[in-house]
Design a protein around this motif. Structure first.
Motif, PDB file in Angstrom:
ATOM      1  N   GLN A   1      -5.347   1.741 -11.354  1.00 40.87           N
ATOM      2  CA  GLN A   1      -4.912   2.958 -10.664  1.00 40.87           C
ATOM      3  C   GLN A   1      -4.893   4.175 -11.584  1.00 40.87           C
ATOM      4  O   GLN A   1      -4.673   5.290 -11.108  1.00 40.87           O
TER       5      GLN A   1
ATOM      6  N   GLU B   1      -7.182  -5.718  -3.694  1.00 41.13           N
ATOM      7  CA  GLU B   1      -6.463  -5.246  -2.508  1.00 41.13           C
ATOM      8  C   GLU B   1      -5.001  -4.972  -2.795  1.00 41.13           C
ATOM      9  O   GLU B   1      -4.378  -4.135  -2.126  1.00 41.13           O
TER      10      GLU B   1
ATOM     11  N   PRO C   1      -9.966   5.972  -4.506  1.00 38.49           N
ATOM     12  CA  PRO C   1      -9.699   4.539  -4.360  1.00 38.49           C
ATOM     13  C   PRO C   1     -10.940   3.726  -3.992  1.00 38.49           C
ATOM     14  O   PRO C   1     -11.083   2.582  -4.440  1.00 38.49           O
TER      15      PRO C   1
ATOM     16  N   TRP D   1       0.828  -1.209   0.000  1.00 42.60           N
ATOM     17  CA  TRP D   1       0.000   0.000   0.000  1.00 42.60           C
ATOM     18  C   TRP D   1       0.860   1.255   0.000  1.00 42.60           C
ATOM     19  O   TRP D   1       0.528   2.240  -0.667  1.00 42.60           O
TER      20      TRP D   1
ATOM     21  N   ARG E   1      -7.040   3.773   1.344  1.00 42.03           N
ATOM     22  CA  ARG E   1      -7.973   2.656   1.127  1.00 42.03           C
ATOM     23  C   ARG E   1      -7.582   1.461   1.983  1.00 42.03           C
ATOM     24  O   ARG E   1      -8.454   0.751   2.522  1.00 42.03           O
ATOM     25  N   GLY E   2      -6.301   1.239   2.148  1.00 40.44           N
ATOM     26  CA  GLY E   2      -5.852   0.159   3.011  1.00 40.44           C
ATOM     27  C   GLY E   2      -6.195   0.405   4.470  1.00 40.44           C
ATOM     28  O   GLY E   2      -6.573  -0.521   5.198  1.00 40.44           O
TER      29      GLY E   2
ATOM     30  N   TYR F   1      -4.564  -1.285  -3.716  1.00 42.01           N
ATOM     31  CA  TYR F   1      -5.012  -0.265  -2.779  1.00 42.01           C
ATOM     32  C   TYR F   1      -3.899   0.729  -2.474  1.00 42.01           C
ATOM     33  O   TYR F   1      -2.727   0.359  -2.360  1.00 42.01           O
ATOM     34  N   THR F   2      -4.287   1.984  -2.341  1.00 41.58           N
ATOM     35  CA  THR F   2      -3.389   2.985  -1.775  1.00 41.58           C
ATOM     36  C   THR F   2      -3.530   2.959  -0.252  1.00 41.58           C
ATOM     37  O   THR F   2      -4.385   2.255   0.293  1.00 41.58           O
TER      38      THR F   2
ATOM     39  N   LEU G   1     -11.025   1.199  -7.132  1.00 42.76           N
ATOM     40  CA  LEU G   1     -10.176   0.046  -6.858  1.00 42.76           C
ATOM     41  C   LEU G   1     -10.972  -1.112  -6.261  1.00 42.76           C
ATOM     42  O   LEU G   1     -11.807  -0.906  -5.378  1.00 42.76           O
ATOM     43  N   ARG G   2     -10.682  -2.315  -6.744  1.00 41.42           N
ATOM     44  CA  ARG G   2     -11.320  -3.529  -6.238  1.00 41.42           C
ATOM     45  C   ARG G   2     -10.295  -4.521  -5.705  1.00 41.42           C
ATOM     46  O   ARG G   2     -10.572  -5.254  -4.753  1.00 41.42           O
TER      47      ARG G   2
END
Length: 306
Positions: free
Chosen positions: A165, A246, A239, A96, A253-254, A249-250, A243-244
């Motif tokens: 991304q 994991e 995100p 991440w 989002r993490g 993820y940034t 984003l889907r």
């Protein structure tokens, strides 16, 4: 053209140019009464303490065992540094962090360069309707993100880029009204004679930008870069929308995953949540301290003309 650039770099620095603001501020500061300076310093220290208290508490709480996280106070007693090791092992924090650095750098570079090019056009060229067009650009800042969120999502869906991304940074290739305004004001503070002399020497318009304007506005470019990097680093909405996977993820989002898994509705392991929050905050602090001289210089010298 080379001689023109050398003359521009060697020319005396105006009061509105980088460095001139510091000297003028120092002169104004030396003329103030002692009690005003003391009061000013006390106010600054007080404000700094108020702003730092939440972060100091965050660090202290992240270093306590689970049962003592919300015990109050700022000191990490009992001391439990293993919380950070647990956070690194519980989630792919390194992935991440890497994703955030890549996306943040791409977003910051894209918006800085594109906005600088547009700002140069508004600052240097004089054409009918320029001010009206510039006003329309600034008016786009009044549009809330929610207004453009769905149309933007539909565009990325048609391009088959949702789930990647790319939507997190590619939109910055078209510039930002705020950074265009910021950089235009900085460009207006530069003597126009520099550019006219370069044109006489045979420089093209791209050469005016890359070889003359670009080196002279580096403090403002750095301000725009840091602002956008920070905005991308802390952005959660994009995100969440795009984003889907994991693995893509940034960090924000993490951290949402960490909060859901170990915080509310999870295992109530708040020490891991707080340790992850500290890990997400520290890189921004390091970036600011490394670039603070140029950052403050760029803020102080932008917007003094125009």
């Amino acid at each position: 053209m080379t001689a023109t650039v050398e003359r521009a770099v060697a020319a005396p620095v105006p009061a509105s140019a980088p460095g001139g603001a510091d000297r003028r501020a120092a002169a104004e500061e030396s003329g103030r009464p002692l009690w005003q300076r003391v009061l000013f310093v006390v106010a600054l220290v007080g404000a700094a303490v108020v702003f730092m208290l939440p972060f100091v508490w965050l660090i202290g709480a992240s270093l306590r065992p689970r049962e003592y996280v919300f015990s109050g106070g700022f000191l990490p007693t009992p001391f439990a540094p293993e919380n950070y090791a647990d956070a690194w092992q519980a989630v792919p924090m390194v992935t991440w962090l890497f994703n955030s650095v890549v996306v943040g750098t791409a977003a910051a570079l894209a918006v800085t360069l594109s906005s600088a090019w547009v700002a140069f056009g508004f600052a240097y060229f004089r054409f009918p309707g320029r001010d009206v067009l510039f006003g329309l650009v600034l008016a786009t800042m009044m549009l809330p993100f929610a207004v453009t969120m769905i149309p933007t999502y539909l565009i990325w869906t048609e391009l088959r880029l949702t789930g990647t991304q790319v939507p997190l940074w590619a939109g910055n290739l078209f510039g930002s009204a705020f950074y265009i305004f910021l950089l235009r004001q900085f460009l207006l503070s530069l003597p126009r004679e520099y550019f006219e002399a370069a044109r006489v020497d045979g420089a093209s318009y791209p050469q005016l930008f890359w070889k003359l304007a670009f080196p002279l506005i580096r403090p403002a470019l750095l301000v725009a870069f840091i602002f956008e990097f920070k905005a991308s680093w802390t952005d959660l909405m994009k995100p969440l929308i795009y984003l889907r996977d994991e693995e893509l993820y940034t960090l924000p989002r993490g951290l949402k995953v960490v909060l859901d898994r170990f915080g509310y509705g999870g295992e109530q392991q708040w020490e891991i949540v707080l340790a992850g929050s500290v890990i997400a905050t520290v890189p921004m602090l390091v970036l600011f301290f490394l670039a603070q001289r140029h950052f403050v210089e760029g803020i102080a010298t932008t917007g003094r003309k125009g």
